[in-house]
Design an enzyme around this catalytic site. Structure first.
Site, PDB file in Angstrom:
ATOM      1  CB  SER A  17      -0.833  -0.052   1.242  1.00 12.90           C
ATOM      2  OG  SER A  17      -0.173  -0.121   2.443  1.00 12.90           O
ATOM      3  CG  HIS A  77      -0.598   3.858   4.427  1.00  8.29           C
ATOM      4  ND1 HIS A  77      -1.499   3.346   5.406  1.00  8.29           N
ATOM      5  CD2 HIS A  77      -0.126   3.069   3.591  1.00  8.29           C
ATOM      6  CE1 HIS A  77      -1.340   2.113   5.209  1.00  8.29           C
ATOM      7  NE2 HIS A  77      -0.834   1.792   3.947  1.00  8.29           N
TER       8      HIS A  77
END
Length: 302
Positions: A61, A283
């Site tokens: 990801s 992230h």
């Protein structure tokens, strides 16, 4: 060829990374003072060659740009809906797309949310051929359920700090003891399928700062012992990635130094804290992806 744009907030990267090669990089980029790398600043071989670089991006990801927006991954996990048949889309701001634009390369983006080493080897490496010129691979963080542990830590730490820390430390040991064999199998596959490619193993930035933060809940309001456990796990992961990359003759892209002070609750923040949608949590944001792109570029064009 499109521009590879560096956000003004990335000047901190230059302060950390450019000292030893400052003059050479300024001459090559020609526009560093404007915080911009353009086609005019690239080496002539990239701008003038009639051959198009065939670039394959592999990974999870982070490589997919989840958390950077454009589009927003509107989900609490890697799937669009409960059927788990369609994954959330990759971001147009992910670093492989930025690097490919700077190179004028043809990108085959195989990265996807939730990938681990085995899935990358089984599915993503199908895109590799003898004509592949460049490969970036960033995978390994997901192999032992780290994201699930972070969710548990967020929900139950405090009061269950010891449980959280023990789970993080358990994964750190697996990064050292179990992950190397999985990476070796993947890296051998990459070398076999793309024998002529330059391969870059991209490391991971730290998610949180070494100590607990004050008046910032983005990091889960975790105590310092949890911060240290997560930082240690990140170090073990990156140490393994770097060591196995060296064994296989691949280059390693170090991300921790450039992101120092810009983790969750940093100023500025290049890593998302606890977010909605939840899949964006922990992230790199769009600026963090920009930073990763520059770090990859720096290794490709030192």
């Amino acid at each position: 060829m499109e521009r590879f744009t560096v956000h003004p907030s990335m000047r901190g990267i230059f302060m950390v990374l450019k000292i030893a090669r400052r003059r050479r990089r300024m001459a090559a980029a020609a526009v560093l003072g404007a915080s911009l790398v353009t086609a005019a600043g690239l080496p002539d071989t990239a701008a003038a060659s009639s051959d198009v670089t065939e670039y394959v991006a592999l990974g999870d990801s982070v490589a997919a740009g989840i958390g950077a927006g454009s589009p927003t991954a509107d989900s609490d996990n890697c799937w669009v809906d409960e059927t788990e048949t369609v994954r959330v889309p990759n971001s147009t701001l992910a670093y492989p797309k930025r690097v490919s634009r700077a190179l004028g390369a043809r990108l085959n983006d195989q990265a996807f949310c939730g990938a681990n080493v085995r899935a990358t080897r089984a599915h993503q490496t199908r895109a590799l051929t003898r004509t592949t010129d460049l490969v970036t691979v960033q995978v390994g963080a997901n192999d032992f359920g780290f994201s699930n542990v972070l969710v548990d830590c967020y929900l139950w730490n405090p009061p269950f700090t010891s449980r959280c820390n023990n789970n993080v430390n358990r994964i750190a040991r697996k990064y050292t003891n179990t992950l190397p064999g999985r990476l070796d199998a993947l890296y051998r596959t990459i070398k076999r399928k793309a024998p002529n490619a330059e391969v870059l193993v991209v490391g991971y930035p730290h998610l949180v700062q070494p100590r607990g933060t004050t008046f910032c809940l983005g990091d889960g309001d975790w105590v310092t012992s949890t911060h240290r456990a997560i930082v240690n796990a990140g170090n073990k992961l990156n140490e393994t990635l770097a060591a196995r990359a060296m064994v296989h003759g691949f280059k390693f892209v170090e991300a921790r130094t450039a992101f120092r002070g810009r983790e969750v609750c940093g100023d500025p923040e290049w890593i998302n804290g606890v977010s909605s949608p939840r899949v964006h949590s922990f992230h790199p944001n769009s600026t963090g992806q920009e930073a990763l792109g520059w770090l990859v570029w720096k290794v490709l064009r030192p």
